[in-house]
Design an enzyme around this catalytic site. Structure first.
Site, PDB file in Angstrom:
ATOM      1  CE  LYS A  56      -3.760  -1.880   1.945  1.00 33.17           C
ATOM      2  NZ  LYS A  56      -5.098  -1.754   3.118  1.00 33.17           N
TER       3      LYS A  56
ATOM      4  CG  ASN B 138      -7.483   1.109   0.014  1.00 31.15           C
ATOM      5  OD1 ASN B 138      -8.253   1.794  -0.494  1.00 31.15           O
ATOM      6  ND2 ASN B 138      -7.766   0.837   1.261  1.00 31.15           N
TER       7      ASN B 138
ATOM      8  CG  ASP C 224      -7.095   1.025   4.496  1.00 31.97           C
ATOM      9  OD1 ASP C 224      -8.011   0.034   4.159  1.00 31.97           O
ATOM     10  OD2 ASP C 224      -6.516   0.542   5.056  1.00 31.97           O
TER      11      ASP C 224
ATOM     12  N   GLY D  43      -1.749   2.253  17.409  1.00 28.27           N
ATOM     13  CA  GLY D  43      -0.837   1.765  16.343  1.00 28.27           C
ATOM     14  C   GLY D  43      -0.357   3.422  15.254  1.00 28.27           C
TER      15      GLY D  43
ATOM     16  N   GLY E 107       8.587   7.738  17.965  1.00 26.47           N
ATOM     17  CA  GLY E 107       8.397   8.382  17.155  1.00 26.47           C
ATOM     18  C   GLY E 107       8.089   8.225  15.851  1.00 26.47           C
TER      19      GLY E 107
ATOM     20  N   GLY F 216     -13.051  -5.913  12.951  1.00 24.87           N
ATOM     21  CA  GLY F 216     -12.735  -5.288  12.294  1.00 24.87           C
ATOM     22  C   GLY F 216     -13.061  -6.317  10.888  1.00 24.87           C
TER      23      GLY F 216
END
Length: 307
Positions: A74, A95, A111, A135, A167, A251
């Site tokens: 992606k 995507n 997404d 995440g 970071g 999901g």
């Protein structure tokens, strides 16, 4: 029965590495058959080092109409495109890719819009809310873009990213902060206290011995959780949240809700319209048997405490 593939059949490809567990070809082909579209989607395993050559060569075939993109490709597609939608540009990932009339390649990313559609499907509030995204990878960035793009009225008011890689969350938060009005920050802790919605966009939960990515006991009594993982659902995280009486969802619906956007992007507007009215056949195709009841009664898994 799957329709015959003939010379007039349009071909859509799904490059990835690996592609053994991808669900989109089954979903696309089910829609093609149901809507009477002379087209087929085929998964193709392509190594990262070969992706650029493969994409350019594949689109030389006039009946290759587009591609859906599987991991890890992606982020790699963006530099190969002549044009890219806002979500794809900000998140640095796409995507879907299509060839337009002048032969140029355009891409976009759905997404995040899939996540918003899933939240609405399950009546999970996010507009004007405080959201913690666990995440800071491709999917997390896309989700953040979608939540921020609506502004503080139609989107989230406050979006926090947490990632164990130093970071990484700060980089995503800074990118979104430069484009949108919603407050986007990086946080050093995965503590869910004070948030209305927690989104797990990590891989934690795929393995039986994975630790929970967040302490469910610290979630607010009214808070909801969405786990974007597609395998091993309901994950230990989803189960733990439900045991607390929280609204927690897997999901699969995020993938279902992207399908109308895909078909609109590829020019199949009638199919996109049909999917917005009835996508249960796709849910039956990809939801595991243990979660079949959630297709028929999605709000049964809605905690009464969610406001």
């Amino acid at each position: 029965m799957f329709p015959s593939i003939v010379g007039s059949t349009s071909v859509y490809l799904l490059p990835g590495d690996p592609v053994t567990n991808v669900r989109l070809p089954r979903m696309f082909n089910a829609v093609f058959e149901r809507c009477g579209i002379d087209a087929v989607m085929v998964p193709v395993q392509v190594a990262k080092r070969d992706l650029a050559v493969f994409v350019k060569a594949a689109f030389l075939a006039k009946n290759v109409r587009g591609m859906a993109i599987a991991p890890p490709h992606k982020p790699l597609l963006v530099d190969l495109l002549d044009g890219c939608g806002l979500f794809g540009r900000v998140a640095g990932s796409v995507n879907v890719v299509r060839r337009i009339a002048n032969g140029e390649l355009e891409g976009d990313l759905f997404d995040g819009e899939g996540l918003l559609g899933a939240l609405d499907h399950y009546n999970i509030p996010f507009r004007g809310k405080r959201v913690l995204i666990l995440g800071a990878g491709v999917s997390a960035a896309a989700i953040g873009v979608a939540l921020a793009e609506g502004g503080t009225v139609n989107g989230a008011e406050h979006i926090a990213f947490h990632d164990i890689v130093a970071g990484k969350a700060a980089g995503v938060a800074a990118q979104l902060d430069a484009f949108f009005d919603a407050t986007t920050v990086a946080v050093d802790s995965s503590d869910p206290a004070g948030y209305d919605l927690v989104v797990n966009a990590t891989a934690l939960g795929l393995k039986p011995d994975d630790p929970l990515p967040v302490d469910v006991a610290r979630m607010e009594p009214h808070a909801a959780l969405f786990d974007i993982l597609l395998r091993n659902q309901p994950t230990p995280l989803v189960r733990a949240a439900r045991e607390r009486g929280l609204h927690a969802q897997a999901g699969f619906e995020m993938l279902v809700q992207q399908m109308p956007h895909y078909f609109e992007f590829f020019g199949h507007r009638d199919a996109a319209h049909a999917l917005r009215h009835d996508a249960d056949f796709l849910r039956e195709l990809i939801y595991p048997p243990a979660m079949a009841d959630e297709i028929r009664h999605p709000l049964r898994y809605h905690s009464a405490s969610v406001a």
